[in-house]
Write an enzyme that holds these catalytic residues in place. Sequence first.
Site, PDB file in Angstrom:
ATOM      1  N   CYS A 348       0.788  -1.229   0.000  1.00 61.44           N
ATOM      2  CA  CYS A 348       0.000   0.000   0.000  1.00 61.44           C
ATOM      3  C   CYS A 348       0.827   1.289   0.000  1.00 61.44           C
ATOM      4  O   CYS A 348       0.455   2.224  -0.721  1.00 61.44           O
ATOM      5  CB  CYS A 348      -1.046   0.005   1.113  1.00 61.44           C
ATOM      6  SG  CYS A 348      -0.645  -0.933   2.573  1.00 61.44           S
ATOM      7  N   ARG A 377       7.144 -11.441   4.782  1.00 61.20           N
ATOM      8  CA  ARG A 377       6.749 -11.242   6.171  1.00 61.20           C
ATOM      9  C   ARG A 377       7.476 -12.263   7.030  1.00 61.20           C
ATOM     10  O   ARG A 377       7.524 -13.441   6.683  1.00 61.20           O
ATOM     11  CB  ARG A 377       5.232 -11.417   6.326  1.00 61.20           C
ATOM     12  CG  ARG A 377       4.489 -10.429   5.454  1.00 61.20           C
ATOM     13  CD  ARG A 377       2.995 -10.556   5.595  1.00 61.20           C
ATOM     14  NE  ARG A 377       2.356  -9.589   4.705  1.00 61.20           N
ATOM     15  CZ  ARG A 377       1.049  -9.403   4.623  1.00 61.20           C
ATOM     16  NH1 ARG A 377       0.245 -10.121   5.395  1.00 61.20           N
ATOM     17  NH2 ARG A 377       0.549  -8.520   3.795  1.00 61.20           N
ATOM     18  N   GLN A 395       0.818 -10.880  -3.439  1.00 63.58           N
ATOM     19  CA  GLN A 395      -0.578 -10.505  -3.262  1.00 63.58           C
ATOM     20  C   GLN A 395      -1.138 -10.009  -4.585  1.00 63.58           C
ATOM     21  O   GLN A 395      -0.443  -9.344  -5.338  1.00 63.58           O
ATOM     22  CB  GLN A 395      -0.684  -9.375  -2.244  1.00 63.58           C
ATOM     23  CG  GLN A 395      -0.223  -9.754  -0.863  1.00 63.58           C
ATOM     24  CD  GLN A 395      -0.452  -8.620   0.105  1.00 63.58           C
ATOM     25  OE1 GLN A 395       0.089  -7.538  -0.051  1.00 63.58           O
ATOM     26  NE2 GLN A 395      -1.284  -8.868   1.117  1.00 63.58           N
ATOM     27  N   ASP A 397      -2.933  -7.428  -5.208  1.00 63.60           N
ATOM     28  CA  ASP A 397      -3.234  -6.319  -4.315  1.00 63.60           C
ATOM     29  C   ASP A 397      -3.764  -5.125  -5.101  1.00 63.60           C
ATOM     30  O   ASP A 397      -3.148  -4.711  -6.078  1.00 63.60           O
ATOM     31  CB  ASP A 397      -1.930  -5.914  -3.624  1.00 63.60           C
ATOM     32  CG  ASP A 397      -2.159  -5.351  -2.249  1.00 63.60           C
ATOM     33  OD1 ASP A 397      -3.322  -5.305  -1.820  1.00 63.60           O
ATOM     34  OD2 ASP A 397      -1.170  -4.951  -1.619  1.00 63.60           O
ATOM     35  N   HIS A 399      -5.418  -1.120  -4.573  1.00 60.22           N
ATOM     36  CA  HIS A 399      -5.780  -0.010  -3.695  1.00 60.22           C
ATOM     37  C   HIS A 399      -6.621   0.948  -4.502  1.00 60.22           C
ATOM     38  O   HIS A 399      -6.221   1.360  -5.586  1.00 60.22           O
ATOM     39  CB  HIS A 399      -4.526   0.648  -3.117  1.00 60.22           C
ATOM     40  CG  HIS A 399      -3.798  -0.279  -2.198  1.00 60.22           C
ATOM     41  ND1 HIS A 399      -2.747  -1.051  -2.613  1.00 60.22           N
ATOM     42  CD2 HIS A 399      -4.039  -0.615  -0.908  1.00 60.22           C
ATOM     43  CE1 HIS A 399      -2.357  -1.808  -1.610  1.00 60.22           C
ATOM     44  NE2 HIS A 399      -3.113  -1.588  -0.570  1.00 60.22           N
ATOM     45  N   LYS A 480     -12.578  -4.430   8.127  1.00 64.65           N
ATOM     46  CA  LYS A 480     -12.581  -5.112   6.840  1.00 64.65           C
ATOM     47  C   LYS A 480     -13.764  -6.062   6.726  1.00 64.65           C
ATOM     48  O   LYS A 480     -14.317  -6.509   7.729  1.00 64.65           O
ATOM     49  CB  LYS A 480     -11.279  -5.891   6.636  1.00 64.65           C
ATOM     50  CG  LYS A 480     -11.145  -7.109   7.538  1.00 64.65           C
ATOM     51  CD  LYS A 480      -9.847  -7.861   7.280  1.00 64.65           C
ATOM     52  CE  LYS A 480      -9.753  -9.068   8.192  1.00 64.65           C
ATOM     53  NZ  LYS A 480      -8.395  -9.635   8.264  1.00 64.65           N
ATOM     54  N   HIS A 526      -8.371  -1.061   0.582  1.00 60.28           N
ATOM     55  CA  HIS A 526      -7.407  -2.135   0.298  1.00 60.28           C
ATOM     56  C   HIS A 526      -8.217  -3.355  -0.103  1.00 60.28           C
ATOM     57  O   HIS A 526      -9.184  -3.682   0.554  1.00 60.28           O
ATOM     58  CB  HIS A 526      -6.601  -2.535   1.536  1.00 60.28           C
ATOM     59  CG  HIS A 526      -5.879  -1.423   2.193  1.00 60.28           C
ATOM     60  ND1 HIS A 526      -4.513  -1.379   2.269  1.00 60.28           N
ATOM     61  CD2 HIS A 526      -6.326  -0.310   2.832  1.00 60.28           C
ATOM     62  CE1 HIS A 526      -4.142  -0.296   2.939  1.00 60.28           C
ATOM     63  NE2 HIS A 526      -5.224   0.373   3.287  1.00 60.28           N
TER      64      HIS A 526
END
Length: 651
Positions: A348, A377, A395, A397, A399, A480, A526
């Site tokens: 992000c 991670r 991911q 991912d 945004h 979320k 997200h």
Amino acid sequence: MSATITVRLPDGSERSLPEGSTAGDLAAAIGSRLAKAAVIAEIDGVERDLVTPLADGQTVAIITDTADRGLYTIRHSTAHVLAQAVLDLFEGSTFGIGPPIQDGFYYDFQLANGGTFTPDDLERIDARMREIIAERQPFIRDDIPNERAREIFKDHPFKLEIIDGEADDPTSVTEPGFARTYENPPKFIDLCRGPHVPDTGNHLGHFKLMRVAGAYWRGDEKKPMLQRIYGTAWASKKELEEHLHRLEEAEKRDHRRLGRELDLFSFPDEIGSGLAVFHPKGGLVRRLMEDYSRREHEAGGYEFVYSPHITKAGLFETSGHLDWYADGMYPPMELDEGQAYYLKPMNCPFHCLIYKSQQRSYRDLPLRLFEFGTVYRYEKSGVVHGLTRARGFSQDDAHIFTTKEQMGEELASILRFVLDLLRGYGLDDFYLELSTKPEEKYVGSDADWDEATEVLRSVGEAAGLDLVLDPGGGAFYGPKISVQARDAIGRTWQMSTVQLDFQTPQRFELEYVGADNQRHQPIMIHRALFGSVERFFAVLLEHYAGAFPTWLAPVQARVLPVRDDHDAYAQSVVDQLKAAGYRADMVEATEPLGGRIRKAKMEKLPYVLVVGDDDVEATSVGVNERGSERPERGVPVQDFIGRLAAETAGR
RNA sequence: GCCCGAGUAGCUCAGUUGGUCAGAGCAGCCGCCUUGUAAGCGGCAGGCCGUCGGUUCGACUCCGACCUCGGGCUCCA
């Protein structure tokens, strides 16, 4: 003075019984089969033992071993038998809690001098449990004053904590002044609110001790680690065996096993824990998954971006990750005279910088940035688990930056998009989970959190799926909604998450110029659909048990010539399939057909095409489809290609 | 990170009390076989018994540490 009482049954009928009759007597009066199946009773809405005497005017339902609550009781009672066996066999041992759980039960123990259970111990415990069951010890309920309970359990410190109300035990009651107990004479007694089966010989015995594991007392890693024994228990031998069979079947579709068997991916020790490499076939499946996602995202108005794997510390200071998430990040590398660089655990912040690269107008919004972003991670060593919990993963991912006004509509359309896309991969059984503000780790005002949570709730409710609450489960920057999917054998997986974030735009000082010519702060959403590509790969692999649908199968058709003089024709079939855009290969006739078919079946290929004399003559193929009872003969090649086209349309 | 268990050939596994115990099947390679729908036959090759230390005349075997994996606990933004 009446010698009978009358009770009401669930169907509304009434039945009279002699005074002093118990719930068990009622079951017997109704029928011998019911008496045999009865586990507990529900008396005026409260679950009670079968030995409970009934009173005139009560409403009584008999709960049998086929009901969930009956099974729950069987497991709970089995846990007591386990505890008795362990306390019996292990001098100086003490016990914590022992509730029923999904498919079984557990009980936590502490052995003298920090001892632990061995596999041999489980056999001894199992044998002792069966003796206790054979003894048909009654379960005798009692309420006793706390003083007396403290005396009885004086050598059992965990029980004392429960009596004093310090520890929570889902199977006990902690009410001021008294403790509820169940005794199995001659020598076992436990704190418990029940109810239980009438005696240890009743309904118990169809159990298996499964494993021993460590578990922190009260789930707190600062408290002592107890030894937990897990078991499974059922109402009948048949159900127990069916359960064990289901476990075997689940093991067969374990993605780690299939990944090796189908040559899809591996975790070489040389690389490190939680870091996978994808082999050619796995790489192909993954690319097909990703390509489909890319096409759908493009059609959905997303724009594709890329960002680097490492960044200076400042970026994660701005985003708040170093304050809130440092434990989950790899330690920094020192470069350029003390400049700290971090591997990114999230994408992000980069996308925020892309947003900031120019002045944005309300006309630019919603701005939807998408990236297959690889993150790292630092997962604790005990938690890595195949592809579903890795230390490095990608991911899918996105945004989305929107105005506050657009937010609701954008969220609703994201949810539709997500569910449609998941259905495209063959998952179609979903429910939603709404995760709210964490207890401690969070940023932002309560008002922002409340507002964001309410928006998510209304969007979730409008989606027409079940919405369950997950209190405190949100990210540190916002609540979320997550999509939970049930797979082919009924397991649920957390899939997509949609998170609302008022904080990050503030931290990055993101702005847009509104129609009013004023500067405003955008809202950030997200959104990850797979969560992690690797994890989604694993979920699909297990969902399909390795038998990928044709559009995802690494090899869609294998051509097998019957004899080696059919090789040339077989090759021409492969060529035609490839020319039409399908993935086909051929195995020459160096070994008998049966053996080659078997190998193709074990690779779970969608189609095996056998070609022999007839086919060379008729330019046809024999089609052996995965899962079909018998093969077809003489299918024209063009017809088969047409079938593939129809089957893979849209992918 | 914590508790328990496990690491023997590419895979699945055998290996008795420390001393002919370095083994099998599958996969691989080489032959033979010429095959119509889930295992043809024969041969060859393949292991520093996870790594490093220790005990011992001698260690796959016993002990310790570490690494990796599995099952749990805690965690999973």
